[in-house]
Design a protein around this motif. Structure first.
Motif, PDB file in Angstrom:
ATOM      1  N   PRO A 121       0.794  -1.237   0.000  1.00 54.53           N
ATOM      2  CA  PRO A 121       0.000   0.000   0.000  1.00 54.53           C
ATOM      3  C   PRO A 121       0.823   1.281   0.000  1.00 54.53           C
ATOM      4  N   SER A 122       2.089   1.222   0.411  1.00 57.22           N
ATOM      5  CA  SER A 122       2.924   2.415   0.449  1.00 57.22           C
ATOM      6  C   SER A 122       3.848   2.563  -0.751  1.00 57.22           C
ATOM      7  N   LYS A 123       3.754   1.640  -1.683  1.00 55.20           N
ATOM      8  CA  LYS A 123       4.673   1.655  -2.829  1.00 55.20           C
ATOM      9  C   LYS A 123       4.597   2.978  -3.597  1.00 55.20           C
ATOM     10  N   ALA A 124       3.401   3.428  -3.939  1.00 56.11           N
ATOM     11  CA  ALA A 124       3.240   4.633  -4.767  1.00 56.11           C
ATOM     12  C   ALA A 124       3.673   5.883  -4.007  1.00 56.11           C
ATOM     13  N   ALA A 125       3.175   6.052  -2.784  1.00 54.39           N
ATOM     14  CA  ALA A 125       3.517   7.241  -2.008  1.00 54.39           C
ATOM     15  C   ALA A 125       5.006   7.280  -1.693  1.00 54.39           C
ATOM     16  N   GLY A 126       5.575   6.116  -1.362  1.00 48.84           N
ATOM     17  CA  GLY A 126       6.994   6.053  -1.049  1.00 48.84           C
ATOM     18  C   GLY A 126       7.869   6.359  -2.249  1.00 48.84           C
ATOM     19  N   ALA A 127       7.519   5.803  -3.400  1.00 54.36           N
ATOM     20  CA  ALA A 127       8.310   6.042  -4.610  1.00 54.36           C
ATOM     21  C   ALA A 127       8.262   7.516  -5.014  1.00 54.36           C
ATOM     22  N   ALA A 128       7.098   8.138  -4.877  1.00 55.91           N
ATOM     23  CA  ALA A 128       6.966   9.557  -5.237  1.00 55.91           C
ATOM     24  C   ALA A 128       7.819  10.423  -4.323  1.00 55.91           C
ATOM     25  N   TYR A 148       3.021  15.961   6.389  1.00 58.94           N
ATOM     26  CA  TYR A 148       2.404  16.811   5.362  1.00 58.94           C
ATOM     27  C   TYR A 148       1.192  16.121   4.734  1.00 58.94           C
ATOM     28  N   LEU A 149       1.340  14.853   4.357  1.00 62.08           N
ATOM     29  CA  LEU A 149       0.220  14.128   3.738  1.00 62.08           C
ATOM     30  C   LEU A 149      -0.967  14.037   4.695  1.00 62.08           C
ATOM     31  N   LEU A 150      -0.678  13.814   5.963  1.00 66.85           N
ATOM     32  CA  LEU A 150      -1.733  13.738   6.973  1.00 66.85           C
ATOM     33  C   LEU A 150      -2.430  15.086   7.132  1.00 66.85           C
ATOM     34  N   LEU A 151      -1.646  16.157   7.201  1.00 64.69           N
ATOM     35  CA  LEU A 151      -2.232  17.493   7.342  1.00 64.69           C
ATOM     36  C   LEU A 151      -2.972  17.938   6.088  1.00 64.69           C
ATOM     37  N   ASP A 152      -2.458  17.578   4.929  1.00 64.35           N
ATOM     38  CA  ASP A 152      -3.133  17.928   3.682  1.00 64.35           C
ATOM     39  C   ASP A 152      -4.550  17.366   3.671  1.00 64.35           C
ATOM     40  N   SER A 212      -8.833   7.886   8.070  1.00 65.74           N
ATOM     41  CA  SER A 212      -9.009   6.446   7.914  1.00 65.74           C
ATOM     42  C   SER A 212      -8.369   5.950   6.629  1.00 65.74           C
ATOM     43  N   GLU A 213      -7.541   4.908   6.741  1.00 68.26           N
ATOM     44  CA  GLU A 213      -6.925   4.222   5.597  1.00 68.26           C
ATOM     45  C   GLU A 213      -6.233   5.195   4.635  1.00 68.26           C
ATOM     46  N   LEU A 214      -5.451   6.098   5.207  1.00 67.40           N
ATOM     47  CA  LEU A 214      -4.685   7.046   4.395  1.00 67.40           C
ATOM     48  C   LEU A 214      -3.319   6.433   4.096  1.00 67.40           C
ATOM     49  N   ALA A 215      -3.050   6.146   2.823  1.00 71.63           N
ATOM     50  CA  ALA A 215      -1.767   5.566   2.421  1.00 71.63           C
ATOM     51  C   ALA A 215      -0.704   6.656   2.367  1.00 71.63           C
ATOM     52  N   VAL A 216       0.401   6.448   3.091  1.00 71.47           N
ATOM     53  CA  VAL A 216       1.518   7.387   3.116  1.00 71.47           C
ATOM     54  C   VAL A 216       2.803   6.598   2.888  1.00 71.47           C
ATOM     55  N   THR A 217       3.953   7.247   3.028  1.00 68.02           N
ATOM     56  CA  THR A 217       5.209   6.576   2.690  1.00 68.02           C
ATOM     57  C   THR A 217       5.550   5.435   3.631  1.00 68.02           C
ATOM     58  N   HIS A 218       5.069   5.514   4.883  1.00 65.42           N
ATOM     59  CA  HIS A 218       5.426   4.518   5.887  1.00 65.42           C
ATOM     60  C   HIS A 218       4.365   3.447   6.090  1.00 65.42           C
TER      61      HIS A 218
END
Length: 386
Positions: free
Chosen positions: A282-289, A314-318, A347-353
């Motif tokens: 689930p973190s592949k896209a966010a992490g790669a970006a 930042y992603l969480l605050l956005d 809820s279920e927010l995909a981020v780098t970690h």
């Protein structure tokens, strides 16, 4: 006729004011994000990449203009508390990000809770119950990361374990987690030693550990100071398995520890080895970006978990600001409350970690999807499990 004209003018005026008010709610004062991180001091290897990641962040947050006020707390809890008070009182921060290590993060939590300002900490800790409503420690908890380490110890059949860690809240959290598994009958702790983040020698502690001859050693430390016991044990010829925490997951640690770190096992966020992840992670896209953005600026191989924690903030605050801004104006107590509520309900927010899901009783939000087990191999990170 005059009466109808007056009614029409009044209606048009109300419509104009209403539209202007709605526009002000959407495009008014900027969201002020106060930041206190350890860009100097013992946790500088954590704080510097966090600061660099903040410098890469867009000029908007949740569709609103944003202003970042970034301060250095030098890994000092007293300075962190001063920074937090300045951010709240002088800069009118809507939210505070920080700090990089546990002790200064705890100091900020006192101010954040008292001022009713949301805090997103970049260090994992368990907030006091009275602080919990306003404090969100973003990194993976010791429970989440520790279970991966302890399960690996048990799978390898290790019967005796020694501990050496920081003489502060970070070291204490890992020692307690290890003791819980001892009480469960998984292994026996045969030595337990502590040291300070700014210490330059752990000779006495490692001599005691070596004398106990444990099957494995857990180092409960973070940043480049975590390399000190690793090097000391290596010099004394210790041949057992050494485990570290996710607090070392940066290349500066590898540089300082050198060959002594070969074979060490640690839990980590998946962003550190994003290319080694399955495409379905689930973190592949966010992490790669994030890795592309960061390494385009700072060079190949410069990524680390700590900069990624700041990016996840930042992603969480956005996500949360976009929701809070529909009901309140930045710079107000109402906005801070709405932002706190939005953070608590993500809820279920995909981020780098990994994937973040918060609740009133869980302000960390990361589960087992946020960790992988790594091994230090030839000066690099090798994925062992997903």
């Amino acid at each position: 006729m005059k009466r109808r004209t007056l009614i029409a003018v009044a209606a048009a005026t109300c419509l104009t004011v209403g539209l202007a008010g709605g526009q002000a709610l959407a495009q008014g004062a900027p969201v002020v994000v106060g930041v206190s991180i350890s860009s100097t001091g013992p946790a500088a290897s954590l704080g510097i990449p966090e600061k660099q990641s903040i410098e890469l962040m867009p000029k908007t947050l949740g569709g609103q203009p944003v202003k970042y006020v970034v301060l250095d707390d030098a890994t000092d809890p007293s300075q962190a508390a001063k920074n937090a008070r300045r951010l709240v009182e002088s800069d009118q921060a809507d939210v505070i990000i920080g700090s990089s290590a546990v002790p200064p993060s705890l100091a900020i939590a006192e101010v954040a809770s008292h001022s009713k300002t949301p805090q997103i900490a970049l260090a994992p800790f368990a907030p006091k119950p009275e602080h919990l409503p306003w404090v969100f420690p973003l990194p993976q908890s010791v429970d989440v990361m520790g279970s991966a380490v302890f399960d690996d110890m048990k799978a390898k059949g290790f019967k005796t374990v020694a501990f050496i860690g920081f003489a502060d809240a970070w070291g204490e959290a890992w020692l307690k987690a290890l003791q819980a598994r001892e009480q469960a009958g998984d292994f026996k702790i045969v030595a337990s030693e502590r040291y300070g983040r700014s210490d330059t020698s752990v000779t006495a502690q490692t001599l005691k550990i070596s004398a106990a001859r444990p099957d494995a050693v857990l180092i409960g430390a973070s940043g480049s100071p975590a390399s000190l016991p690793m090097r000391a044990l290596h010099e004394r010829g210790y041949k057992g398995q050494i485990y570290q925490t996710h607090g070392i997951a940066n290349n500066d640690y590898l540089r300082v520890a050198g060959k002594a770190s070969q074979g060490a096992i640690l839990p980590s966020g998946p962003v550190l080895v994003v290319e080694q992840l399955d495409d379905a992670h689930p973190s592949k896209a966010a992490g790669a970006a994030y890795v592309k953005l960061y390494e385009d600026k700072y060079g190949a191989g410069s990524r680390n978990n700590f900069g990624a924690y700041a990016w996840d903030a930042y992603l969480l605050l956005d996500n949360a600001v976009a929701k809070a801004a529909t009901s309140a104006q930045p710079g107000t107590a109402e906005f801070r409350q709405a932002l706190r509520d939005a953070l608590e309900n993500v809820s279920e927010l995909a981020v780098t970690h990994g994937v973040i899901s918060m609740s009133p009783g869980n302000h960390s939000g990361f589960d087992a999807r946020s960790r992988v087990l790594l091994e230090v191999d030839q000066g690099g990170w090798k994925l062992r499990s997903q």
